[in-house]
Design a protein around this motif. Structure first.
Motif, PDB file in Angstrom:
ATOM      1  N   GLY A  84       0.287 -10.222  -7.191  1.00  0.00           N
ATOM      2  CA  GLY A  84      -0.578  -9.049  -7.057  1.00  0.00           C
ATOM      3  C   GLY A  84      -0.880  -8.698  -5.612  1.00  0.00           C
ATOM      4  N   GLN A  85      -1.104  -9.712  -4.775  1.00  0.00           N
ATOM      5  CA  GLN A  85      -1.377  -9.466  -3.354  1.00  0.00           C
ATOM      6  C   GLN A  85      -0.182  -8.810  -2.668  1.00  0.00           C
ATOM      7  OE1 GLN A  85      -2.406 -13.382  -1.996  1.00  0.00           O
ATOM      8  NE2 GLN A  85      -4.610 -12.936  -2.089  1.00  0.00           N
ATOM      9  N   ILE A  86       0.996  -9.259  -3.027  1.00  0.00           N
ATOM     10  CA  ILE A  86       2.211  -8.697  -2.433  1.00  0.00           C
ATOM     11  C   ILE A  86       2.415  -7.262  -2.907  1.00  0.00           C
ATOM     12  CG2 ILE A  86       4.727  -8.890  -2.341  1.00  0.00           C
ATOM     13  CD1 ILE A  86       3.219 -10.966  -0.592  1.00  0.00           C
ATOM     14  N   LEU A  87       2.122  -6.982  -4.166  1.00  0.00           N
ATOM     15  CA  LEU A  87       2.219  -5.601  -4.665  1.00  0.00           C
ATOM     16  C   LEU A  87       1.285  -4.689  -3.877  1.00  0.00           C
ATOM     17  CD1 LEU A  87       2.444  -6.038  -8.533  1.00  0.00           C
ATOM     18  CD2 LEU A  87       4.207  -5.153  -7.000  1.00  0.00           C
ATOM     19  N   LEU A  88       0.067  -5.147  -3.634  1.00  0.00           N
ATOM     20  CA  LEU A  88      -0.884  -4.341  -2.861  1.00  0.00           C
ATOM     21  C   LEU A  88      -0.391  -4.114  -1.433  1.00  0.00           C
ATOM     22  CD1 LEU A  88      -4.286  -5.820  -4.072  1.00  0.00           C
ATOM     23  CD2 LEU A  88      -3.321  -3.573  -4.622  1.00  0.00           C
ATOM     24  N   LEU A  89       0.141  -5.163  -0.816  1.00  0.00           N
ATOM     25  CA  LEU A  89       0.669  -5.051   0.542  1.00  0.00           C
ATOM     26  C   LEU A  89       1.840  -4.079   0.597  1.00  0.00           C
ATOM     27  CD1 LEU A  89       0.794  -6.036   3.503  1.00  0.00           C
ATOM     28  CD2 LEU A  89       2.271  -7.890   2.698  1.00  0.00           C
ATOM     29  N   ALA A  90       2.775  -4.221  -0.328  1.00  0.00           N
ATOM     30  CA  ALA A  90       3.946  -3.337  -0.344  1.00  0.00           C
ATOM     31  C   ALA A  90       3.532  -1.899  -0.616  1.00  0.00           C
ATOM     32  CB  ALA A  90       4.956  -3.811  -1.386  1.00  0.00           C
ATOM     33  N   LEU A 130       3.672   1.079  -8.493  1.00  0.00           N
ATOM     34  CA  LEU A 130       4.574   0.032  -8.033  1.00  0.00           C
ATOM     35  C   LEU A 130       4.603  -1.124  -9.037  1.00  0.00           C
ATOM     36  CD1 LEU A 130       6.535  -1.105  -6.002  1.00  0.00           C
ATOM     37  CD2 LEU A 130       4.570  -1.893  -4.646  1.00  0.00           C
ATOM     38  N   SER A 131       3.469  -1.490  -9.565  1.00  0.00           N
ATOM     39  CA  SER A 131       3.409  -2.551 -10.566  1.00  0.00           C
ATOM     40  C   SER A 131       4.272  -2.200 -11.785  1.00  0.00           C
ATOM     41  CB  SER A 131       1.965  -2.792 -10.995  1.00  0.00           C
ATOM     42  OG  SER A 131       1.910  -3.802 -11.975  1.00  0.00           O
ATOM     43  N   THR A 132       4.158  -0.972 -12.258  1.00  0.00           N
ATOM     44  CA  THR A 132       4.955  -0.507 -13.394  1.00  0.00           C
ATOM     45  C   THR A 132       6.442  -0.544 -13.063  1.00  0.00           C
ATOM     46  OG1 THR A 132       3.158   0.890 -14.176  1.00  0.00           O
ATOM     47  CG2 THR A 132       5.380   1.466 -14.920  1.00  0.00           C
ATOM     48  N   LEU A 133       6.793  -0.101 -11.872  1.00  0.00           N
ATOM     49  CA  LEU A 133       8.194  -0.085 -11.456  1.00  0.00           C
ATOM     50  C   LEU A 133       8.759  -1.496 -11.334  1.00  0.00           C
ATOM     51  CD1 LEU A 133       8.007   2.704  -8.736  1.00  0.00           C
ATOM     52  CD2 LEU A 133       9.148   2.868 -10.964  1.00  0.00           C
ATOM     53  N   VAL A 134       7.966  -2.415 -10.823  1.00  0.00           N
ATOM     54  CA  VAL A 134       8.426  -3.798 -10.679  1.00  0.00           C
ATOM     55  C   VAL A 134       8.688  -4.415 -12.043  1.00  0.00           C
ATOM     56  CG1 VAL A 134       7.685  -6.121  -9.986  1.00  0.00           C
ATOM     57  CG2 VAL A 134       7.469  -4.216  -8.384  1.00  0.00           C
ATOM     58  N   ARG A 153      14.131   7.521  -4.276  1.00  0.00           N
ATOM     59  CA  ARG A 153      14.385   6.668  -3.102  1.00  0.00           C
ATOM     60  C   ARG A 153      13.126   5.920  -2.667  1.00  0.00           C
ATOM     61  NH1 ARG A 153      17.701   4.876   0.240  1.00  0.00           N
ATOM     62  NH2 ARG A 153      17.421   4.662   2.450  1.00  0.00           N
ATOM     63  N   ARG A 154      12.000   6.600  -2.603  1.00  0.00           N
ATOM     64  CA  ARG A 154      10.771   5.936  -2.155  1.00  0.00           C
ATOM     65  C   ARG A 154      10.340   4.857  -3.151  1.00  0.00           C
ATOM     66  NH1 ARG A 154       6.175   7.820  -4.656  1.00  0.00           N
ATOM     67  NH2 ARG A 154       6.493   9.681  -5.912  1.00  0.00           N
ATOM     68  N   GLU A 155      10.669   5.032  -4.428  1.00  0.00           N
ATOM     69  CA  GLU A 155      10.302   4.037  -5.437  1.00  0.00           C
ATOM     70  C   GLU A 155      11.132   2.762  -5.286  1.00  0.00           C
ATOM     71  OE1 GLU A 155       8.720   6.822  -9.110  1.00  0.00           O
ATOM     72  OE2 GLU A 155      10.880   6.426  -8.959  1.00  0.00           O
ATOM     73  N   HIS A 156      12.445   2.911  -5.184  1.00  0.00           N
ATOM     74  CA  HIS A 156      13.242   1.690  -5.042  1.00  0.00           C
ATOM     75  C   HIS A 156      13.064   1.065  -3.668  1.00  0.00           C
ATOM     76  CE1 HIS A 156      16.786   3.228  -2.821  1.00  0.00           C
ATOM     77  NE2 HIS A 156      16.787   4.267  -3.623  1.00  0.00           N
ATOM     78  N   SER A 157      12.717   1.846  -2.673  1.00  0.00           N
ATOM     79  CA  SER A 157      12.394   1.279  -1.360  1.00  0.00           C
ATOM     80  C   SER A 157      11.113   0.446  -1.429  1.00  0.00           C
ATOM     81  CB  SER A 157      12.231   2.384  -0.316  1.00  0.00           C
ATOM     82  OG  SER A 157      13.465   2.995  -0.065  1.00  0.00           O
ATOM     83  N   ALA A 158      10.141   0.913  -2.199  1.00  0.00           N
ATOM     84  CA  ALA A 158       8.892   0.168  -2.375  1.00  0.00           C
ATOM     85  C   ALA A 158       9.136  -1.134  -3.132  1.00  0.00           C
ATOM     86  CB  ALA A 158       7.868   1.029  -3.101  1.00  0.00           C
ATOM     87  N   ILE A 159       9.996  -1.097  -4.133  1.00  0.00           N
ATOM     88  CA  ILE A 159      10.314  -2.314  -4.890  1.00  0.00           C
ATOM     89  C   ILE A 159      11.042  -3.302  -3.982  1.00  0.00           C
ATOM     90  CG2 ILE A 159      11.588  -3.277  -6.851  1.00  0.00           C
ATOM     91  CD1 ILE A 159      11.228  -0.465  -8.174  1.00  0.00           C
ATOM     92  N   ARG A 160      12.004  -2.809  -3.218  1.00  0.00           N
ATOM     93  CA  ARG A 160      12.719  -3.672  -2.267  1.00  0.00           C
ATOM     94  C   ARG A 160      11.730  -4.299  -1.288  1.00  0.00           C
ATOM     95  NH1 ARG A 160      13.447  -3.636   2.602  1.00  0.00           N
ATOM     96  NH2 ARG A 160      12.941  -1.453   2.865  1.00  0.00           N
ATOM     97  N   ARG A 161      10.786  -3.511  -0.804  1.00  0.00           N
ATOM     98  CA  ARG A 161       9.771  -4.011   0.135  1.00  0.00           C
ATOM     99  C   ARG A 161       8.960  -5.136  -0.512  1.00  0.00           C
ATOM    100  NH1 ARG A 161       7.072  -3.013   5.272  1.00  0.00           N
ATOM    101  NH2 ARG A 161       8.498  -1.269   5.351  1.00  0.00           N
ATOM    102  N   ALA A 162       8.590  -4.961  -1.770  1.00  0.00           N
ATOM    103  CA  ALA A 162       7.824  -5.993  -2.479  1.00  0.00           C
ATOM    104  C   ALA A 162       8.634  -7.290  -2.575  1.00  0.00           C
ATOM    105  CB  ALA A 162       7.419  -5.495  -3.861  1.00  0.00           C
ATOM    106  N   HIS A 163       9.916  -7.182  -2.881  1.00  0.00           N
ATOM    107  CA  HIS A 163      10.769  -8.366  -2.970  1.00  0.00           C
ATOM    108  C   HIS A 163      10.881  -9.037  -1.602  1.00  0.00           C
ATOM    109  CE1 HIS A 163      12.756  -8.119  -7.084  1.00  0.00           C
ATOM    110  NE2 HIS A 163      11.888  -7.117  -7.053  1.00  0.00           N
ATOM    111  N   GLU A 164      11.023  -8.221  -0.570  1.00  0.00           N
ATOM    112  CA  GLU A 164      11.120  -8.753   0.790  1.00  0.00           C
ATOM    113  C   GLU A 164       9.828  -9.470   1.195  1.00  0.00           C
ATOM    114  OE1 GLU A 164      11.085  -6.404   4.848  1.00  0.00           O
ATOM    115  OE2 GLU A 164      13.067  -6.301   3.907  1.00  0.00           O
TER     116      GLU A 164
END
Length: 123
Positions: A8-14, A25-29, A79-90
């Motif tokens: 959850g902390q990482i989702l908020l940060l991303a 972002l949570s839904t997308l992840v 694009r912004r959605e998958h970029s946000a998911i990639r950021r969360a994984h990173e």
């Protein structure tokens, strides 16, 4: 399906670093994890697994740059959605690296490859 590898902390940060709300972002992840989990065996065969979290709840793979663009297209994401998911994984991988004293290793790897973290369902 698991709860997913992203805390959850990482989702908020991303979410704070992107233009995607935390709820979206949570839904997308969760949606992305469903697709990734179906392909977990392929990832195990084709990509380097660089980390398995201490509880065994997720595996982290390094994939070729542009992989998230392909996943995003396959999943019909903007694009912004998958970029946000990639950021969360990173961010999650870097957090794991800090905890495992491997942060420099992971930062260097992320200069040329992208991370994909896949949740592992508990039996």
């Amino acid at each position: 399906m698991t709860d997913g590898p992203i805390s959850g902390q990482i989702l908020l940060l991303a979410a704070a670093k992107t233009s995607v709300t935390p709820a979206r972002l949570s839904t997308l992840v969760v949606r992305t994890q469903a697709a990734l989990e179906r392909d977990r065996e392929r990832y195990r065969r084709e990509f380097e697994c660089v980390y398995i979290d201490e509880s065994g709840s997720y595996e982290a793979f390094l994939v070729d740059w542009g992989h998230w663009d392909e996943l995003g297209e396959m999943l019909g994401l903007e694009r912004r959605e998958h970029s946000a998911i990639r950021r969360a994984h990173e961010e999650q991988l870097l957090r794991a690296g800090r905890r495992a004293d491997r942060e420099d290793e992971f930062e260097t790897a992320l200069e040329i490859r992208e991370p994909v973290l896949i949740g592992v369902a508990s039996d």
